[in-house]
Design an enzyme around this catalytic site. Sequence first.
Site, PDB file in Angstrom:
ATOM      1  N   ASP A  22      26.542  39.739  -9.430  1.00 54.82           N
ATOM      2  CA  ASP A  22      26.863  41.075  -8.929  1.00 54.82           C
ATOM      3  C   ASP A  22      27.076  42.055 -10.076  1.00 54.82           C
ATOM      4  O   ASP A  22      27.516  41.672 -11.167  1.00 54.82           O
ATOM      5  CB  ASP A  22      28.120  41.036  -8.062  1.00 54.82           C
ATOM      6  CG  ASP A  22      27.881  40.379  -6.714  1.00 54.82           C
ATOM      7  OD1 ASP A  22      26.703  40.200  -6.355  1.00 54.82           O
ATOM      8  OD2 ASP A  22      28.871  40.039  -6.035  1.00 54.82           O
ATOM      9  N   ARG A  23      26.812  43.317  -9.796  1.00 50.12           N
ATOM     10  CA  ARG A  23      26.935  44.354 -10.824  1.00 50.12           C
ATOM     11  C   ARG A  23      28.327  44.368 -11.448  1.00 50.12           C
ATOM     12  O   ARG A  23      28.470  44.484 -12.674  1.00 50.12           O
ATOM     13  CB  ARG A  23      26.622  45.726 -10.216  1.00 50.12           C
ATOM     14  CG  ARG A  23      26.810  46.891 -11.187  1.00 50.12           C
ATOM     15  CD  ARG A  23      26.459  48.212 -10.537  1.00 50.12           C
ATOM     16  NE  ARG A  23      27.368  48.567  -9.469  1.00 50.12           N
ATOM     17  CZ  ARG A  23      28.516  49.216  -9.649  1.00 50.12           C
ATOM     18  NH1 ARG A  23      28.900  49.566 -10.864  1.00 50.12           N
ATOM     19  NH2 ARG A  23      29.280  49.522  -8.615  1.00 50.12           N
TER      20      ARG A  23
END
Length: 530
Positions: A243-244
């Site tokens: 995930d970012r």
Amino acid sequence: MRRVQPAALNVTLAIVRRIAAPLARFGNYLTSLMSPRPSSPSEATAPEPIDGAGVSPAKAGAKVPNRPIAREISAHKKRLQALSETTHTIIPPCGDPWPRPYYFEDGLRKVKPYHFTYRTYCKERWRGRTLLEVFECEFRAHTRTYYKQAIEAGRIVVNGRAVGSDYVLQNGDLVNHTVHRHEPPVTDEPISVIHEDDGMLVVNKPAGVPVHPAGRYQFNSMTEILRSERGYHFNPRPCHRLDRLTSGILFFGKTAKAADNLTEQIRQRTVRKEYLARVSGRFPDGEVVCDQPILQISPRLGLNRVRANGKSARTVFKRLAYYPPLEDADAEGRAGEGPGRETAEGAVNEKHRPWINNKGHSIVRCLPLTGRTHQIRVHLQFLGHPIQNDPLYANRRVWGFNLGCNDADGSEAKDEDIMSRLERMGKDEVADAVAYHDEMVQQYHERVAEKLSGEVCDVCHAELYTDPGDRELSIWLHSLRYEDAGGKWSYVSPLPSWALPPSGMSGPTEAGGMEDLVEAVKDENPEIAG
């Protein structure tokens, strides 16, 4: 000669007209695939030169001099540079500016605004809906007014031609949206290399940087940053998702074969993955196994939660350390597993926050045995110990008082209510995302966060945002370790700063091996036992 009846002729013409457009679009698509593409920006064909009035000499009937292509490219680049300096934007001749338009400011990596065209084919759920309705409902980046103006101005087109807002989308339609793109900043923290060989690159990903271009991010992504550092022809191939907001171990294949080999190992679940999370409260002792299924209740909002009809999911957790609040640690002579708060200013004043019932924080080791989206975050929320600064799953304004704890059937927080609250939270409204933070409410609301600045872009008139704060750039979840279950290889990153003991206090600075985590589930998951 047999005479064709008018009715039959009309039917035949209707059929021809019905299939002609899709066939034409398919032909154009095949033509685009067979057209040669430049292997680098310098090999691209120069666009047709444009005079000061915005009309090409060829279209105006003027004679175009037969100059060498290199001189054409050079002249065109000069015109683009002049236009860029006057409009504060980059208009790339091939849609791929090189070098990448980065600049650095206030600890952030920023990208100079540029024009970019999004391309997508009509999705099944869009069929039969108007173009304006689809953009308004499916894409939240802009308002209905913006999308209507973009359609009228020809920035949003279908199959290469301008249409009205009431155009009804059909199967096979190609929708293009050209925007003046303002990428959000990311941290300027360097990408450290953990391991590199001829086929693989293993790095420690900074929090807040997406792995590959997606959504609002293009050049501010791991693949593009690595390409900018190593050369245009470097093509890093991500081997897994991260995930970012998550930091830590990330694998890139330097060749397609190397990337495919590792991806297959991960798919076969013969690769062990360990994460660290900083969660609210005192996490239970021993190994905790959560095998609650996870359902995506809103693909557009990226929202997931525990549901009996969801996909199977399994995670093993074990507490590495617990740090009580500062006042509790002082009362105990700062004894126990770990200390509390870093500063006295961060102490909780329960008189002003009576709903706080989960004091302090724990550093928890996480071994996911499946790979569902947001799996660790959702399972920790369900167990009553959400990641402290999780902007989604630790948000009481979205989930309510209990934050989804043990709410497997959604009886305490209805899906519709959660999605409605999340929809109403715009960038101009700072979410009280860190419900369990051991700091005063006033300090939290004074924290800098990305929100509307009140200014607009001179070029596209889009509303501009302030720079993001810590809450938008990171989450206290870190990919700590990847290793082969058979012991062939293992890569470990250093502990992130938020997982270390606070200043002046004692606590673990290493996580140790994975034997205890594997032992807890080796009978049910023999593939990870090696």
